[in-house]
Design a protein around this motif. Structure first.
Motif, PDB file in Angstrom:
ATOM      1  N   SER A   1       0.846  -1.203   0.000  1.00 53.94           N
ATOM      2  CA  SER A   1       0.000   0.000   0.000  1.00 53.94           C
ATOM      3  C   SER A   1       0.871   1.237   0.000  1.00 53.94           C
ATOM      4  O   SER A   1       2.097   1.156   0.033  1.00 53.94           O
ATOM      5  CB  SER A   1      -0.884   0.016   1.242  1.00 53.94           C
TER       6      SER A   1
ATOM      7  N   LYS B   1      -7.735   3.788   6.779  1.00 55.62           N
ATOM      8  CA  LYS B   1      -8.121   2.512   6.165  1.00 55.62           C
ATOM      9  C   LYS B   1      -9.632   2.497   6.000  1.00 55.62           C
ATOM     10  O   LYS B   1     -10.307   3.421   6.463  1.00 55.62           O
ATOM     11  CB  LYS B   1      -7.635   1.326   6.982  1.00 55.62           C
ATOM     12  N   LYS B   2     -10.151   1.451   5.351  1.00 57.74           N
ATOM     13  CA  LYS B   2     -11.590   1.433   5.116  1.00 57.74           C
ATOM     14  C   LYS B   2     -12.364   1.155   6.405  1.00 57.74           C
ATOM     15  O   LYS B   2     -11.800   0.672   7.394  1.00 57.74           O
ATOM     16  CB  LYS B   2     -11.948   0.398   4.044  1.00 57.74           C
TER      17      LYS B   2
ATOM     18  N   GLU C   1      -8.769   1.912   0.877  1.00 62.83           N
ATOM     19  CA  GLU C   1      -9.308   0.755   0.139  1.00 62.83           C
ATOM     20  C   GLU C   1     -10.813   0.559   0.343  1.00 62.83           C
ATOM     21  O   GLU C   1     -11.296  -0.570   0.444  1.00 62.83           O
ATOM     22  CB  GLU C   1      -8.518  -0.517   0.508  1.00 62.83           C
TER      23      GLU C   1
ATOM     24  N   ARG D   1     -13.900  -0.143  -5.640  1.00 59.36           N
ATOM     25  CA  ARG D   1     -13.686  -1.297  -6.521  1.00 59.36           C
ATOM     26  C   ARG D   1     -14.725  -1.342  -7.640  1.00 59.36           C
ATOM     27  O   ARG D   1     -14.492  -1.925  -8.679  1.00 59.36           O
ATOM     28  CB  ARG D   1     -13.767  -2.615  -5.724  1.00 59.36           C
TER      29      ARG D   1
ATOM     30  N   ASP E   1      -3.050   4.020  -7.998  1.00 54.98           N
ATOM     31  CA  ASP E   1      -3.775   3.220  -7.010  1.00 54.98           C
ATOM     32  C   ASP E   1      -2.838   2.849  -5.860  1.00 54.98           C
ATOM     33  O   ASP E   1      -1.997   1.959  -5.989  1.00 54.98           O
ATOM     34  CB  ASP E   1      -4.330   1.960  -7.704  1.00 54.98           C
TER      35      ASP E   1
ATOM     36  N   ARG F   1      -3.683   1.456  -3.150  1.00 51.96           N
ATOM     37  CA  ARG F   1      -4.207   0.365  -2.316  1.00 51.96           C
ATOM     38  C   ARG F   1      -4.462  -0.907  -3.106  1.00 51.96           C
ATOM     39  O   ARG F   1      -5.058  -1.851  -2.577  1.00 51.96           O
ATOM     40  CB  ARG F   1      -5.525   0.805  -1.655  1.00 51.96           C
ATOM     41  N   ASN F   2      -4.068  -0.886  -4.371  1.00 52.80           N
ATOM     42  CA  ASN F   2      -4.288  -2.045  -5.234  1.00 52.80           C
ATOM     43  C   ASN F   2      -5.734  -2.527  -5.222  1.00 52.80           C
ATOM     44  O   ASN F   2      -6.015  -3.712  -4.991  1.00 52.80           O
ATOM     45  CB  ASN F   2      -3.332  -3.192  -4.861  1.00 52.80           C
ATOM     46  N   VAL F   3      -6.654  -1.586  -5.453  1.00 49.26           N
ATOM     47  CA  VAL F   3      -8.071  -1.983  -5.472  1.00 49.26           C
ATOM     48  C   VAL F   3      -8.620  -2.080  -6.891  1.00 49.26           C
ATOM     49  O   VAL F   3      -9.654  -2.699  -7.109  1.00 49.26           O
ATOM     50  CB  VAL F   3      -8.978  -1.026  -4.651  1.00 49.26           C
TER      51      VAL F   3
ATOM     52  N   SER G   1      -0.174   1.030 -10.124  1.00 47.63           N
ATOM     53  CA  SER G   1      -0.709   0.342  -8.960  1.00 47.63           C
ATOM     54  C   SER G   1       0.505  -0.163  -8.188  1.00 47.63           C
ATOM     55  O   SER G   1       1.381  -0.811  -8.775  1.00 47.63           O
ATOM     56  CB  SER G   1      -1.590  -0.811  -9.449  1.00 47.63           C
TER      57      SER G   1
END
Ligand code: NAI
Length: 482
Positions: A266, A336-337, A423, A428, A447, A449-451, A466
């Motif tokens: 991240s 964070k989410k 994220e 997404r 990106d 958070r690699n979402v 990403s």
């Protein structure tokens, strides 16, 4: 009937006490705080913190055996067990500034307990504190308390994670209770153990000596943050070599000795605890004459700072080395989410980096208000290694350069780039084609958070970066970032 009082109605005190009240209907639980707005929030329909499932737990218990009050003295005096869950931030000035834990709130809570208590109390350290704090608290209580009133100090650090607090509290991996190895100490440990034993299986309740319990919390957070910094360090190497960090993390995590969790690369870790607790550990090591150990843990934070810096550099260098006057949409501001908490969120450093390069930033987060964003970006940044405050933007610059959007599409309209910094699940499934159509070209997505589905977005026409993924040809041609 046991009466419990918790000092500090924050992210830990509120949810922890709500779950104790839920699981122990015969125990009266009162959460007290010096902050009137916080207590008013807990007594309202809109709780002061966002945590999935918490509304429901509070609704079931509030007015039955759970209450929230600013009448700190009365409820502490009445309690048998007093939890102390006040904030313990990093010191910003004086001895140990930038590293040591600031125990001002803790000490004032301890002195207040000593002042108002007329009966014996078990005092529970719920806050994360430096190892050996219990000794200091014992001295404060012994020297300031009324004669004949006895105290037992327990360390019961909290391992909940924000965003999953209720689930973690209902079904914890472990509950840790440390106490003095005396008959009175053991009795106090047993009393607290009895509370948790109403819903936590016996083999998950660990009892230790006081110092092990205090140190275990700092060590656990240091290990967790170290995993993130380890995978983030590998993400930089992935980008340089064409490896994919998700594939590497998956393969590494399949080793049962390593395990799959906490290996998501991240833009960096945030939250109120990781950095603060590692700094605290670093300071303790230095105080005990262990500079090599201090240096080892300090590196976990250095990699985290490097990762945030690397992300900003990637954005700027990809966009022809300048973002001046360009609109950049920032999706996600919380650390964070599933939380609205923005303490130490990497978004602050990333936004400040972009703003420093004169970008115009439009921020959208489903749980963070515009006021909170403004407060965070106006805060002086503390450089932990060389204690000093870095200057934030002025109010005029802020008004010109920062906007808060009502949704992701508004944030991205007329933007040159989108940065994803939290994220959140909703990121997404956004309509990225719709976003692309409303953006300047070339349209970039960074990106953190690699979402996103990188291939899909490249198909739409985005230039996509990403973290730790093989780079677009576009990005490969750009100067190396560090
Ligand atoms: P917080 O800042 O949300 O809450 C602390 C509360 O204590 C504030 O509402 C403040 O007004 C109150 N307070 C301070 N001094 C007081 C006093 N003398 N009397 C009454 N109230 C007082 O902090 P948070 O996040 O709940 O953290 C508390 C402790 O728990 C910290 O030591 C933290 O490191 C630790 N912790 C935090 C976790 C998290 O995810 N936030 C997880 C595990 C531990």
């Amino acid at each position: 009937m046991v009466k419990i009082c918790c000092i500090g109605a924050g992210y830990v005190g509120g949810p922890t006490m709500a779950v104790i009240a839920l699981k122990c209907p015969e125990i009266e639980v009162v959460v007290v705080d010096i902050s009137e707005p916080r207590i008013a929030g807990w007594n309202s329909e809109r709780l002061p913190i966002y945590e999935p499932g918490l509304d429901d737990v509070v609704r079931q218990c509030r007015g039955r055996n759970l209450s929230f009050s600013t009448d700190v003295h009365r409820h502490v005096a009445d309690a048998d067990i007093v939890f102390v869950s006040v904030n313990t931030p990093t010191k910003t000035c004086g001895l140990g500034a930038g590293k040591a834990a600031d125990l001002t709130y803790w000490e004032s809570a301890a002195r207040m307990i000593a002042d108002v208590s007329l009966s014996d109390k078990i005092v529970v350290e719920k806050s994360t504190v430096p190892v050996k704090t219990a000794e200091a608290i014992e001295k404060i209580l012994a020297h300031n308390g009324r004669s004949g009133v006895r105290y037992q100090i327990l360390s019961n650090p909290e391992f909940l994670a924000e965003g999953t607090a209720v689930r973690d509290l209902l079904s914890p991996d472990r509950v840790l209770i440390g106490g003095r190895e005396t008959p009175e100490g053991r009795a106090a440990v047993a009393a607290l153990r009895d509370v948790y034993a109403r819903w936590v299986p016996g083999d998950r309740i660990i009892t230790t000596n006081l110092w092990s319990a205090e140190l275990s919390k700092l060590a656990a957070n240091a290990f967790l943050a170290q995993r993130i910094s380890s995978v983030n360090a590998i993400s930089a190497l992935c980008e340089a070599t064409g490896a994919d960090v998700a594939e590497v993390a998956h393969s590494v995590g399949k080793d049962a000795r390593i395990g799959p969790r906490f290996l998501a690369a991240s833009v960096g870790f945030g939250g109120s605890c990781f950095q603060k607790d590692i700094l605290n550990l670093v300071y303790i090591c230095e105080c005990y004459g262990l500079p090599e150990v201090a240096g080892y843990w300090r590196e976990v934070i250095r990699i985290n700072d490097y990762q945030k810096c690397r992300f900003v550099n990637r954005v700027v260098s990809s966009m022809f080395n300048t973002v001046a006057g360009k609109k950049v949409a920032v999706l996600g501001f919380a650390f964070k989410k599933d939380t609205g908490d923005t303490r130490e969120t990497p978004a602050i450093d990333v936004c400040n980096g972009l703003l420093g390069d004169k970008a115009v930033v439009s921020i959208y987060d489903p749980q963070v208000t515009g006021e909170q964003v403004a407060r965070d970006l106006a805060m002086k940044k503390f450089d932990w290694d060389h204690p000093r405050h870095l200057q934030p933007l002025s109010a005029t610059e802020m008004a010109k350069q920062v906007a808060v959007a009502a949704d992701a599409y508004e944030a991205a309209r007329d933007a040159h780039a989108v940065c994803i910094l939290t994220e959140w699940d909703e990121f997404r499934s956004l309509d990225y084609k719709r976003m692309f159509d409303a953006m300047h070209k070339p349209a970039f997505i960074f990106d953190g958070r690699n979402v996103v589905d990188v291939a899909k977005l490249r198909e739409i026409g985005f230039v996509v970066y990403s973290i730790g993924k093989p780079l677009d040809d576009w990005l490969k041609d750009m100067p190396a970032v560090a």
